[in-house]
Enzyme design. Structure first.
Site, PDB file in Angstrom:
ATOM      1  CG  ASN A 163      -0.377  -0.067   2.427  1.00 58.90           C
ATOM      2  OD1 ASN A 163       0.877  -0.478   2.925  1.00 58.90           O
ATOM      3  ND2 ASN A 163      -1.208   0.148   3.297  1.00 58.90           N
ATOM      4  CD  GLU A 259       5.151   0.140   9.431  1.00 61.66           C
ATOM      5  OE1 GLU A 259       4.878   1.987   9.875  1.00 61.66           O
ATOM      6  OE2 GLU A 259       5.789  -0.538   8.215  1.00 61.66           O
ATOM      7  CB  CYS A 293      -2.227   0.369   9.125  1.00 59.66           C
ATOM      8  SG  CYS A 293      -0.843   1.584   9.074  1.00 59.66           S
TER       9      CYS A 293
END
Ligand code: NAP
Ligand code: G3P
Length: 486
Positions: A163, A259, A293
């Site tokens: 992304n 992450e 996210c």
């Protein structure tokens, strides 16, 4: 400048020891655009032997790189930032086609990355060690001093998601190399082309041969082999909780910085500025079709003000532009692939079947999911807990702030949360109790600015990123103790 990274038939190469090399095997993965399924390029599915060669190259090069003065490493990073910005048109175009991100966001990802790289160089130049006198500890005299400096860890494996294919690769590479590590970048398969372009930018800026190398291939095929390779000294991973958990299970004695997924809540209290809350919820919840996210992924609102908030959010959703990022300036783009869109559709169906009120959207055209809002979502619905990575937001009405905190904390995730209120005491009351890495007061959940600490707790991650924090994570203290003879 970019010609050497691919052959004429659009087959991309990997950066290995300063050379752009084709795979020895005839095994390529086609990268299709999520917008129209056109072929954007092909990448090699590298073999284990090729992976071994890449990692051994990185290991060798790291020794000399660690001796290069920081000010010289910093100059290379400044150059890389300039080259990135100079090539923004070409890079943004690739990004739009490869991952379907709208053009404005693609460009801003690139300029943000250039700023990140420059700030990394600035920060590293200003890091200093420390000297610790021994006599501050009981029983010791003034003759012992610890001189503490920072050392690189060795070969850093950087695994990036689809992304933010430029930003989340560079935010691993720059802090790793500035402190003297070498890097092996394994970009997401969908996002590899952006990753390879980025590697070329660093090479062009003067990163020496072998200090930055790339590996392409499906994570499901070569991932386990790469992460458990004996010569990897650190893994910096961004991606799903599922893959992150797998990596943490199969590796041993290798430090991890991860992450992972999130289910960020926007908590809206009775006294909130509802216009501000709605604006932030829509901006934070739907940009790049929520494939972030840190996107707002659920709204917990006090019942008394819920109707008014829902009306405002609905009105703002109706202004979002849906469509093809190649031709229009749009907010809602096709999701990255059919599997992702099917998953979001499942969550929508589940919410409908269990009685949630559909306020907006709910429909789909190919892999485009129209921006969707559900009201009166209850905790037995999947959308209350799962991360859709697509543009659907659930509203859960709550009685009071304690119920909001309780539901927020029941999530397996703990990335960020936002609290909208004019009462600073309530803001702190909630912030103190939320099990997340960051609480945003009166603002949407988001990572930037990139020098802030960025971390997830519970299933959302391990360790802390953010420029200085990333540099510290990818280096270790080295203590030299002077024992004075007199
Ligand atoms: P993903 O499917 O987990 O993939 C992430 C990376 O891991 C890709 O490079 C992938 O390669 C690789 N990979 C897959 N299997 C692997 C294995 N067994 N070993 C090693 N690497 C492996 O995630 P994604 O779909 O790209 O990104 C979406 C997810 O990332 C969401 O859950 C989102 O919340 C999370 N994310 C979190 C943050 C954060 O900062 N917390 C930021 C961005 C995204 P392939 O592409 O070849 O499979
Ligand atoms: O999902 C990637 C993460 O790094 C998001 O950054 O700025 O969109 O919150 P941002």
């Amino acid at each position: 400048m970019f010609n050497c990274i691919k052959s004429e038939n659009n087959v991309f190469k990997n950066l290995i020891n300063g050379q752009w090399l084709s795979s020895k095997e005839d095994n390529f993965i086609e990268i299709n655009s999520p917008i129209d399924n056109s072929i954007v390029g092909k990448i090699p599915a590298m073999t284990k032997e090729e992976v071994d060669f890449v990692i051994s190259t990185a290991k060798r090069a790291q020794k000399d790189w660690s001796k290069v003065p920081i000010n010289e490493r910093a100059e290379i990073l400044y150059k890389a930032a300039d080259i990135l910005v100079k090539n923004i048109d070409e890079l943004a175009e690739i990004m739009v086609r490869e991952i379907g991100k709208d053009r404005k966001s693609s460009r801003s990802e690139i300029t943000r990355t250039a700023d990140f790289i420059r700030f990394t160089a600035d920060t590293a130049k200003n890091l200093s060690g420390e000297s610790i006198p021994g006599d501050t500890f009981p029983g010791y005299k003034r003759n012992k001093i610890s001189v503490v400096s920072r050392e690189p860890l060795g070969v850093v494996l950087a695994i990036s998601p689809f992304n933010y294919p430029i930003n989340l690769a560079a935010s691993k590479i720059a802090p790793a190399i500035i402190v003297g590590n070498s890097v092996v970048l394994k970009p997401a398969t969908q996002g590899s082309l952006c990753g390879l372009y980025l590697a070329k930018v660093f090479q062009e800026a003067g990163v020496p041969n072998g200090v930055l190398n790339t590996i392409t291939g499906k994570g499901s095929e070569i991932g386990d082999y790469v992460v458990t390779h004996k010569d990897i000294n650190f893994i910096n991973f961004t991606g799903s909780t599922e893959v992150g958990t797998r990596i943490s299970k199969i590796t041993s004695m290798v430090p991890l910085l991860m992450e992972l997924g999130g289910k960020d809540a926007a908590i809206v209290l009775e006294d909130a500025d509802l216009e501000l809350a709605a604006t932030n919820i829509v901006a934070g919840g739907y940009s790049y079709s929520s494939q972030r996210c840190t996107a707002v992924k659920r709204i917990l609102v006090i019942d008394k003000v819920a109707d008014e908030l829902v009306a405002k959010v609905k009105e703002k959703i109706s202004k979002l532009k849906v469509g093809n990022p190649l031709v229009d300036d749009v907010d809602i783009v096709p999701l990255i692939n059919k599997k992702a869109a099917d998953y979001v559709s499942e969550l929508i169906e589940d919410a409908k079947n269990k009685g949630a009120d559909l306020v907006a959207g709910g429909n789909r055209d190919g892999n485009i999911i129209f921006p969707t809002l559900f009201d009166n979502v209850t905790t037995d619905m999947r959308i209350a807990w799962e991360e859709p990575f697509g543009p659907v937001l659930p509203i859960i009405r709550v009685k009071n702030k304690d119920e909001a905190i309780e539901i927020a904390n029941k999530s397996e995730y703990g990335l960020q949360s936002a609290v909208f209120t004019k009462n600073i005491d309530d803001a702190f009351y909630i912030a103190d109790r939320l099990e997340v890495g960051t609480v945003q007061v009166n603002g949407k959940t988001e990572r930037g600015p990139d020098h802030f600490p960025f971390l997830g707790v519970k299933a959302s991650g391990i360790g802390t990123q953010g420029i200085r924090y990333s540099i510290e994570s990818m280096s270790r203290p080295k203590a030299t103790v002077i024992n004075l003879l007199k």
